[in-house]
Design an enzyme around this catalytic site. Structure first.
Site, PDB file in Angstrom:
ATOM      1  N   ASP A  84       0.845  -1.191   0.000  1.00  0.00           N
ATOM      2  CA  ASP A  84       0.000   0.000   0.000  1.00  0.00           C
ATOM      3  C   ASP A  84       0.885   1.248   0.000  1.00  0.00           C
ATOM      4  O   ASP A  84       1.882   1.285   0.723  1.00  0.00           O
ATOM      5  CB  ASP A  84      -0.875  -0.032   1.268  1.00  0.00           C
ATOM      6  N   LYS A 137       0.236  12.988 -16.087  1.00  0.00           N
ATOM      7  CA  LYS A 137      -0.801  14.012 -16.072  1.00  0.00           C
ATOM      8  C   LYS A 137      -2.146  13.385 -15.710  1.00  0.00           C
ATOM      9  O   LYS A 137      -2.265  12.164 -15.851  1.00  0.00           O
ATOM     10  CB  LYS A 137      -0.862  14.740 -17.413  1.00  0.00           C
ATOM     11  N   HIS A 167       2.716  13.158 -22.733  1.00  0.00           N
ATOM     12  CA  HIS A 167       3.318  12.325 -23.780  1.00  0.00           C
ATOM     13  C   HIS A 167       3.257  12.992 -25.157  1.00  0.00           C
ATOM     14  O   HIS A 167       3.997  12.637 -26.056  1.00  0.00           O
ATOM     15  CB  HIS A 167       2.731  10.906 -23.769  1.00  0.00           C
ATOM     16  N   LYS A 171       6.034  13.028 -28.715  1.00  0.00           N
ATOM     17  CA  LYS A 171       5.640  12.438 -30.002  1.00  0.00           C
ATOM     18  C   LYS A 171       6.555  12.934 -31.111  1.00  0.00           C
ATOM     19  O   LYS A 171       6.820  14.142 -31.205  1.00  0.00           O
ATOM     20  CB  LYS A 171       4.194  12.824 -30.342  1.00  0.00           C
ATOM     21  N   GLU A 205     -11.090  11.632 -31.594  1.00  0.00           N
ATOM     22  CA  GLU A 205     -10.982  10.176 -31.417  1.00  0.00           C
ATOM     23  C   GLU A 205     -12.313   9.557 -31.807  1.00  0.00           C
ATOM     24  O   GLU A 205     -13.366  10.075 -31.416  1.00  0.00           O
ATOM     25  CB  GLU A 205     -10.627   9.843 -29.969  1.00  0.00           C
ATOM     26  N   ASP A 224      -8.469  16.203 -19.065  1.00  0.00           N
ATOM     27  CA  ASP A 224      -7.782  15.071 -19.693  1.00  0.00           C
ATOM     28  C   ASP A 224      -6.913  15.516 -20.867  1.00  0.00           C
ATOM     29  O   ASP A 224      -5.826  14.977 -21.074  1.00  0.00           O
ATOM     30  CB  ASP A 224      -8.836  14.055 -20.165  1.00  0.00           C
ATOM     31  N   HIS A 229      -2.389  18.351 -23.310  1.00  0.00           N
ATOM     32  CA  HIS A 229      -1.970  18.105 -24.699  1.00  0.00           C
ATOM     33  C   HIS A 229      -2.231  19.317 -25.608  1.00  0.00           C
ATOM     34  O   HIS A 229      -1.378  19.746 -26.371  1.00  0.00           O
ATOM     35  CB  HIS A 229      -2.685  16.890 -25.281  1.00  0.00           C
ATOM     36  N   LYS A 314     -14.335  12.534 -27.738  1.00  0.00           N
ATOM     37  CA  LYS A 314     -14.496  11.093 -27.965  1.00  0.00           C
ATOM     38  C   LYS A 314     -15.691  10.886 -28.894  1.00  0.00           C
ATOM     39  O   LYS A 314     -16.609  11.719 -28.936  1.00  0.00           O
ATOM     40  CB  LYS A 314     -14.783  10.376 -26.630  1.00  0.00           C
TER      41      LYS A 314
END
Ligand code: BG6
Length: 462
Positions: A84, A137, A167, A171, A205, A224, A229, A314
């Site tokens: 833990d 993140k 990330h 790229k 996406e 998110d 990003h 999305k």
């Protein structure tokens, strides 16, 4: 700078490790980049064999298949600590398993709510000595929590030992975008409010939340994707030329973010795809956004008056990340053509292919002085390029921080989105497979339109 000599990753049995970290470790071994023990830490009640089995399954599913020789090498490096994160015993055990490691690299692939707990555990057990720390993140949940988190981390780690990962900065196409901007002097005279009418960024996406309903309920598209990003993409597009390619890159990204105007609810449209509320882990009356569009402004000499339109979501028609720079139209309609759409543009497609396209008007063959739009396209399909997590893990292991977010960048990014977090702007439903709710049109000025990316095989944009 001493390279890291042990990689410790927390959240070792989680989703990110499964989808991204094990495949990156495989690539690092393949490229001769990984020569240190790798210790996974998690609370799953597992032993080393179960952990190894997880690594194998991850490579089968997400690493293009496990390569037996690489898997054997990976297994020889893997160690596992089960415990833990709130328990001092876990860190005592970790300290023992770390053995003689002098420069450990701790990667926190865990929910942000646990960052401070793990940082404290590392410090109290002495695991922070000579160490670097990577944090996934989102870094905090808003401006206040990010500031508190920074303060906690800075008690135990120096700023140059803290690596806040995004990330997107790792790229290949994003680095190629930066390269194109500053390796082509021809762009610079055009790269400002005198020639550019607007910039559009679409990160679309064509899939939903893929079983991550409870994560999404906590995050939503603003936390998110927009806060990190998208703002990093804007920074790369809009920054001034840096003085060099290390820390100056971060200076310039931070500087331009500090000039991005704070968003207000009127600048954004939030959307939620129909069916989201039926996902596991999602409240039946959820108002969390799975789509956000915004109109951003940068208060600088270069960008004054140039809108930056962004969209991300999305369940949109395709998966694609694209930046379109629209140049102003000619000042005079010599040929009196109606509806010529967008005249000149530069289009950077970052995924799924890498495309750099220059949009021009050319005359149609025939009697009339009438034209059509064409694109000069340089296109490349991704091949054996380094994946973002591999590149960023490698950078962090060598103390190279140019492609990580700095404390001031994080604070600016949260400052920009803070007033639109939560339910400040209404959420509108949209049908999966469409470009979000109708209301997005309201963000554009008269005469403007969204340029929807089309699939690689489709016709070029009009
Ligand atoms: C992650 C988000 O950071 O980025 C995901 O949490 C999103 O929701 C992903 O799907 C997109 O990354 P990529 O590299 O597939 O464009």
């Amino acid at each position: 700078m001493n390279p890291s000599d042990t990689l410790v990753f927390f959240g070792a049995t989680g989703d990110l490790a499964y989808k991204k970290i094990f495949p990156s470790l495989q690539s690092m071994i393949r490229h001769g980049h990984l020569n240190m023990p790798v210790i996974g830490v998690a609370k799953a009640g597992w032993n080393l064999q179960q952990f190894q089995a997880r690594a194998r399954a991850s490579l089968d599913e997400h690493g293009g298949g496990a390569d037996p020789a690489i898997l054997q090498k990976l297994f020889s490096m893997l160690k596992y600590v089960d415990g833990d994160y709130r328990d001092a015993e876990t860190f005592k055990q970790l300290r023992q398993v770390m053995g003689n490691a002098k420069y450990p690299l701790h990667y926190l692939a865990i929910p942000p709510s646990m960052f401070a707990t793990v940082a404290e555990g590392l410090a109290h057990s002495g695991c922070n000595h000579g160490a670097r720390i990577i944090l996934e993140k989102p870094f905090g949940r808003g401006a206040k929590s990010a500031r508190e988190l920074n303060a906690t981390l800075l008690k135990y780690f120096a700023e140059d030992a803290i690596f806040r990962i995004d990330h997107y900065l790792g790229k290949e196409p994003v680095q190629s975008l930066l390269y194109s901007r500053f390796a082509n002097a021809v762009l610079e005279p055009l790269w400002n409010r005198n020639y550019i009418a607007a910039v559009q960024i679409t990160m679309a996406e064509d899939f939903g939340v893929q079983g991550r309903g409870s994560f999404y309920e906590e995050a939503g598209a603003i936390r998110d994707v927009l806060q990190n990003h998208i703002l990093q993409l804007i920074a790369c597009m809009a920054m001034e030329p840096p003085a060099g390619d290390g820390e100056p890159l971060r200076d310039e990204r931070a500087k331009v973010l500090s000039m991005v105007r704070t968003l207000s609810p009127a600048d954004v449209v939030r959307g939620q795809f129909i069916g989201y509320r039926d996902e596991t882990g999602v409240a039946r009356d959820s108002t969390v956004e799975t789509f956000v569009a915004a109109r951003l402004a940068i208060d600088s000499w270069r960008w004054d008056g140039v809108p930056f339109y962004i969209r991300t979501g999305k369940c949109l028609p395709i998966s694609c990340t694209e930046i379109a720079v629209q140049f102003k139209k000619p000042p005079q309609h010599v040929f009196r053509e109606a509806n010529i759409g967008r005249c000149n543009h530069l289009r950077f497609r970052l995924s799924p292919q890498v495309v750099l396209a220059l949009g021009l008007r050319v005359k149609k063959i025939g009697e009339a002085m009438a034209g059509t739009s064409v694109e000069l396209i340089a296109q490349r399909h991704p091949r054996d390029e380094m994946q973002p997590y591999e590149r960023l893990l490698l950078d962090a292991a060598h103390g190279h921080s140019a492609f990580f977010a700095r404390e001031d960048q994080e604070e600016q990014a949260w400052r920009i989105v803070d007033p639109i977090l939560g339910n400040k702007a209404p959420v509108h439903l949209y049908t999966p497979g469409t470009w979000g709710p109708q209301e997005v049109q309201s963000l554009l000025s008269a005469g403007e339109c969204w340029f929807d990316p089309v699939s690689e095989d489709g016709p070029p944009p009009a």
